[in-house]
Design a protein around this motif. Sequence first.
Motif, mmCIF file in Angstrom:
data_model
loop_
_atom_site.group_PDB
_atom_site.id
_atom_site.type_symbol
_atom_site.label_atom_id
_atom_site.label_comp_id
_atom_site.label_asym_id
_atom_site.label_seq_id
_atom_site.Cartn_x
_atom_site.Cartn_y
_atom_site.Cartn_z
ATOM 1 N N UNK A 110 19.553 37.796 22.873
ATOM 2 C CA UNK A 110 19.227 37.023 24.067
ATOM 3 C C UNK A 110 20.454 36.809 24.947
ATOM 4 N N UNK A 111 21.614 36.745 24.295
ATOM 5 C CA UNK A 111 22.837 36.571 25.075
ATOM 6 C C UNK A 111 23.081 37.771 25.987
ATOM 7 N N UNK A 131 11.785 40.500 25.476
ATOM 8 C CA UNK A 131 12.032 39.672 24.295
ATOM 9 C C UNK A 131 12.197 38.230 24.741
ATOM 10 N N UNK A 132 11.651 37.316 23.984
ATOM 11 C CA UNK A 132 11.841 35.911 24.311
ATOM 12 C C UNK A 132 11.730 35.076 23.042
ATOM 13 N N UNK A 135 2.652 38.307 25.774
ATOM 14 C CA UNK A 135 3.219 37.557 26.899
ATOM 15 C C UNK A 135 4.647 37.983 27.212
ATOM 16 N N UNK A 136 5.253 37.418 28.160
ATOM 17 C CA UNK A 136 6.677 37.607 28.356
ATOM 18 C C UNK A 136 7.062 38.355 29.613
ATOM 19 N N UNK A 137 6.122 38.846 30.367
ATOM 20 C CA UNK A 137 6.504 39.510 31.603
ATOM 21 C C UNK A 137 6.835 38.462 32.660
ATOM 22 N N UNK A 138 8.045 38.500 33.110
ATOM 23 C CA UNK A 138 8.411 37.482 34.090
ATOM 24 C C UNK A 138 8.581 38.125 35.460
#
Lengths: 361, 488
Positions: free
Chosen positions: A33-34, A45-46, A357-360
């Motif tokens: 995530x970094x 990824x989240x 989910x996760x598409x921003x």
Amino acid sequence: MLSRVAENVYWMARYLERVEDTSRLVMATHNTMLDMTPVSRVQPMNWEQLLAITGSREIFFKRNSRPDEHQIINFLIRDEEYHGSILNALHFARENLRTTRELFPRKAWEFLNRLFLDTRTACGHDFHAANRLEFLENVINECLKITGLLDSSMLRDEIFRMFRLGRYLERADMVTRILDVRGALMLAQKDVVDRPLRNALWLTVLKSLSGDQMYRRRVRPRIRGVDVLAFLLKDNAFPRAFRYGIEGVAGCLGFLGGAEAVQGIISRIETQLYLADITRLAENEGLHEFLDGLQILLGELHMTISATYFNQEIKKDAPPSGENSAGSTVGFSSNGSTSTSTLNRCSRPPVTTPFTGGTSA
Amino acid sequence: MLAIASTSSSYHPQGVYDELNMKANGRSDGECRLVSYLNELGQEELTRRQSAAEMAIVNLGITFTIYSEGENIDRAWPFDIIPRCMSELEWRRLESGLIQRTQALNAFIHDLYNGQRILKDGRFPGEVVLKSRNWRPQLVGVMPKFNVWANICGSDLLRDKDGVMYVLEDNLRVPSGVSYMLENRMLTKRILPEFYQNQSILPVDDYPSQLYDMLASLSPRPGDKTRVVVLTPGIYNSAYFEHAYLAQQMGVDLVEARDIMVDDQDTVHMKTIHGLKQIDVIYRRVDDDFIDPEVFRSDSALGVPGLIRAWKRGKVGLANAPGTGVADDKVVYSYMPDIIKYYLDEDPILPNVPTWRCHIPKERQHVLAHLDKLVVKPANESGGYGMLMGPHATPAEREKFVELIQANPRNYIGQKTLTPSTVPTLVNGRIEPRHVDLRPFILSGERTWITAGGLTRVALKRGSYVVNSSQGGGSKDTWVIADMHRGK
């Protein structure tokens, strides 16, 4: 080995493995995530994926308002109501060991007890970005110390096999969960996620299972989705690969004996694995359904192991040297409800729906 | 006057028998060496080592369990690093006295369940045992192996102001504490290793082997296949640590009632992953009352239905034998000199504490008239519960005991108040005198075997006599030091 003891040993192993796996999963996610830049068009990824992998979405949202990094990490590490949190899993591992400690090398209790006490102390505070890695690394190291101790000093007897059985099964379960959530999501977005990012994500999957180094040695230096999938599902030499775990389970059951019903399920799992077309799965054709099928079989495997060894209809042992007559069958019901440790057992709910989910924006 | 005083000006035992102090002139070599060793280490180092010991106890998980508002809590075992010393010469005398007592007690219990010769001869009042709630008429006529009922006995000894060791009570039901004796020794070896060099302290580590051999000898089908188990009430029991510890040390299974069953042939089995396996001997750490709901308390969930049936038919060995508790009674205790005389035709080697029995009118009068000086104890309790410490009691408490005694004289005895001896103990970094008792453990099967020394319990609060771990007591290692220069 007593049935009650067998059940405790089995769950001790599963919880200990769960502690190690969860720690590694959180750590690998943290590191990746970094690297994720907010400029990315998509976020494949989240943090919320961790809830799907551990099957804890429902309880998380009962206890927390927002699925942000801080809340999810603290939930997974130290939530007192969530049975799979690192703190609770350690507590359950310790309680199961407490009732069986006379069977293990003395140091096992010493190490696990110390690890639990230290973890409980550490869990008195919030975990932030700055202190979580050190904590997780320590948990993983201590788990390795304990399993290393058992590997290097225990008799290869029923107790040891029962411990291994729980450990292999938990590992196999973990691989399918991680691939289901992370792999499926990534493949769903493969057209929009660029190659370097895709590689980084597959690397995270490998690191979650401490498989990055071994993958490079075993398969190829380059990370490729289809190869990673094949490695984690079908490799028979990597200890955290699904196939290795299932073969380990089969080996333990062979040693323990009396598990004909379980062997049937193992064969079905092995057949499914053998017939799996990894290239197609890597194109995301039926990956979730395939992994879901494996998870259902793992669930059946657990139920059958439980019925075979822990709560069985039981036969008398052969009468010693001509004494008495032939053995008769005597039924006995499952364990009473008085033990604390029976409460401390919980398979995780399966990853039910594909997490997409996760598409921003 | 005391070598130890050079590092500890606070060490001033007064009005008591201090085990190091009193013998300032007659200390054994071992004791002299301990004193100079402690002095060499110095206060700071001693404190450091005490911390090391406490850390080891937490890490090793040496605990006892106490109930608190429905939850059970593991407490770290309170341990004091300064060992309590005793010369081998004195120990040998105590040992022979304890063996004598245990043999007499076993003969007495066997007689009560088989013939009652002592009652018929008028040498012991029948109503005292036959009305005891620990008397088990269901067991009359049972003949356990070697005619031994109390296979494991833990007797409590106390040294009074006069320096004499008295027997305070004989714990015959399910005495506990031996695991702590073993752990204390392990800790001392770890914490004070230098002292062990060139020193001859009698070892205690053999206990688990001796216990196993004794238990195995009770098997109804002797041979290599003997299966011994330890039966525990479960994880909530205050002595669970010990049950697990002993099972581990002996290499046998630790079972709970739900793990075992008695079949229609009256054989006992445990439920394993491969079906039922026959059990030969059970070291049971469950009280008589709870051990078999068919015979005793029918509401017991800790018991195994049919276990007594199996035992009576000789299909399984049980240690201690059910029914043994009849002799674990303060009134029976008061008759020990007579019991020893009757069965062994010997005089007791170890003295009883002077005791007055309330069921005898003359003795009751004495107790009632001296309530401010005596300790009054219920006949059947253990663990220091339900007692009146006369000298420290309020008038209201004494009044209550007058009523209790008159309502049920059989259930009470009065005893001379002893002042337990003190030994040096590390308290908040200072060496101070603290009161101690001693519980040796005696194993009886075909032969009798006894631990070298035993468990020394210490009252950690200043001036307190209460050594129970649930009430602020701790423990120490007990060193029986061989006198290497004896005979020179």
